[in-house]
Design an enzyme around this catalytic site. Structure first.
Site, mmCIF file in Angstrom:
data_model
loop_
_atom_site.group_PDB
_atom_site.id
_atom_site.type_symbol
_atom_site.label_atom_id
_atom_site.label_comp_id
_atom_site.label_asym_id
_atom_site.label_seq_id
_atom_site.Cartn_x
_atom_site.Cartn_y
_atom_site.Cartn_z
ATOM 1 N N HIS A 288 68.966 -56.566 -31.229
ATOM 2 C CA HIS A 288 67.647 -57.071 -31.637
ATOM 3 C C HIS A 288 67.407 -56.925 -33.136
ATOM 4 C CE1 HIS A 288 66.372 -57.967 -27.603
ATOM 5 N NE2 HIS A 288 66.620 -56.733 -27.200
ATOM 6 N N HIS A 367 60.426 -61.587 -79.120
ATOM 7 C CA HIS A 367 60.733 -61.435 -77.685
ATOM 8 C C HIS A 367 62.171 -61.841 -77.424
ATOM 9 C CE1 HIS A 367 60.055 -61.740 -73.236
ATOM 10 N NE2 HIS A 367 59.286 -60.699 -73.518
#
Length: 466
Positions: A288, A367
């Site tokens: 399961h 950046h």
């Protein structure tokens, strides 16, 4: 020719005891409308909460599959769902007056007999299949679990189990199409090993268990005293071990019944994907937990493909509604904080804006200059400015208003935005604007890729008199 969805003609009920809880329950299958799918309704609880049969609602897979939603749970759903898939029923509402579905004889056959007795009704909507596009793999090396879903224009299953047991050995089971389910798989009962049975009894589980609804494989020596204890647990005068190593001399319905039942469980668990599958599923040593993990992998792929289908690709060269100069007549932002170059579409409920990301952007100076990436916070800012055009379009003098952020939720950054990319934002109102407050869902795309998404709440406020 398209296959139509179908439901059942009339309500039909079955009653029995839950395998683990031991509680008696009545379960009623009810007709349901198109695109309803499978849902359980706990009619014994206040408000009668509904639980969608969805893999995202699975909360336990220890001895069966349990789903939970809206404060309510239903356990051991796999045999019921397998019956619905096997009978190719698409839409059913299942009422249940207890926490666990009845185990019946441990198979799907009692549910199939009930569903067949109710009859079927074809509906107007077409059945939507998910066609496995390429091999999808799942494995758990420590448990030697291997699963693969392969492209096929049908629903075929192949299952292998190997428990290192002299009683069971290695077993295989298969069906070449789902129409074989009723005859070949539905009657196969659940099973467990004797050592598992003893552990379950110690933990006060399988209160509803009986050797009539489960095959117990004797995988260790057992004396008469132990057999007497088991007989007492199951309210039997006596229990014996058959020559083939099965308790109580129970007669197997198929020589490979355990493997067939594992296949049944897989079909039921994969029903939690939420859409009928076209493909060939092959599994070695499934359980399961692995079935549910595999179902989640398939569902994630479905969601990804559906999101792509619903993303409209915009032509960045189309004639804009507003160009940069016109945008500056509406928004108070100015370079370098003006992050929208064009408005491509504008209605009362949505707006589409464009930002050309070039190497000349001032934020690339600091950046990651060696590997420039547009900051995520500026992507959200650009999205918000696009949404600001939508909100300010609701007033006659937008140049006299500001759009202020109130909330950002569920922001997700899915891919990098690099110099040379054309970033297109779409913002849709989630509700009518009230008291100047707007709730929007925004996505940012580069081509057909969604690179950012977020839910925004903003308020327009007047900052100068016209």
């Amino acid at each position: 020719m398209n296959v139509k969805q179908r439901t059942i003609k009339a309500p039909v009920s079955v009653s029995g005891t839950g395998l683990h809880t031991g509680e008696h329950a009545t379960m009623t299958f009810n007709p349901a409308p198109e695109n309803h799918g499978y849902k359980f309704r706990r009619v014994d609880l206040p408000g009668k909460p509904v639980i969608d049969a969805d893999v995202d609602n699975v909360t336990d897979t220890s001895r069966g599959t349990t789903i939970t939603q809206n404060g309510a749970s239903v356990s051991t759903v796999e045999h019921v769902l397998a019956a619905l898939v096997g009978m190719e029923v698409d839409n059913v509402l299942i009422d249940l007056d207890g926490p666990e579905t009845p185990i019946m004889d441990g198979s799907s056959m009692p549910f199939i007999q009930a569903i067949e007795g109710a009859g079927f009704v074809d509906q107007d909507a077409d059945r939507e299949y998910y066609h496995i596009p390429y091999n999808i793999h799942y494995s758990e090396p420590d448990r030697k679990v291997d699963m693969v879903a392969m492209p096929l224009d049908d629903y075929r299953f192949t299952c292998m189990v190997d428990y290192n047991s002299p009683v069971l050995g290695s077993q295989h089971a298969s069906i070449s199409t789902i129409s074989e389910f009723e005859k070949e798989i539905a009657s196969c009962r659940t099973f467990c090993f004797l050592h598992e049975l003893e552990m379950l009894i110690q933990h006060d589980l399988i209160k509803g268990g009986d050797i009539n609804n489960a095959i117990v494989v004797v995988d260790k020596p057992i004396d008469s005293e132990e057999l007497a204890k088991l007989a007492k647990v199951f309210n039997r005068k006596e229990i014996n071990v058959a020559p083939q190593g099965i308790l109580n001399n129970i007669e197997l319905r198929h020589q490979n019944e355990p493997a067939r039942h594992k296949l049944l469980d897989m079909i039921g668990d994969l029903a939690l994907v939420g859409v009928p599958i076209r493909g060939h599923i092959m599994a070695a040593r499934p359980g399961h937990a692995a079935n549910v993990a595999f179902a989640k992998r398939i569902k994630a792929l479905i969601k990804k493909e559906r999101s792509r289908k619903h993303v409209k690709v915009y032509d960045p060269n189309m004639k804009p509604v507003y160009d940069t100069v016109q945008i500056m007549n509406i928004l108070p932002h100015r370079p370098p904080m003006l992050l929208v170059d064009k408005i491509l579409e504008l209605t009362k409920t949505h707006v589409v804006g464009l930002k050309s990301v070039t190497m000349n952007e001032p934020f690339f100076v600091g950046h990651f200059p060696g590997a420039p990436v547009m900051p995520g916070v500026l992507q959200i800012e650009a999205m918000a400015q696009t949404g600001g055009i939508l909100v300010l379009n609701t007033v006659p003098d937008p140049e006299n208003y500001l759009t202020l952020f109130l909330k950002i939720e569920n922001a997700r950054f899915k891919d990098k935005v690099l110099p040379g990319d054309t970033l297109i934002f779409r913002c849709d109102l989630q509700a009518p604007i009230r008291r100047g407050i707007a709730q929007m869902k925004g996505i940012g795309m580069v081509g057909d890729r969604v690179v950012v998404e977020a839910e925004l709440m903003a308020q327009i406020v007047k900052y100068k008199e016209s």
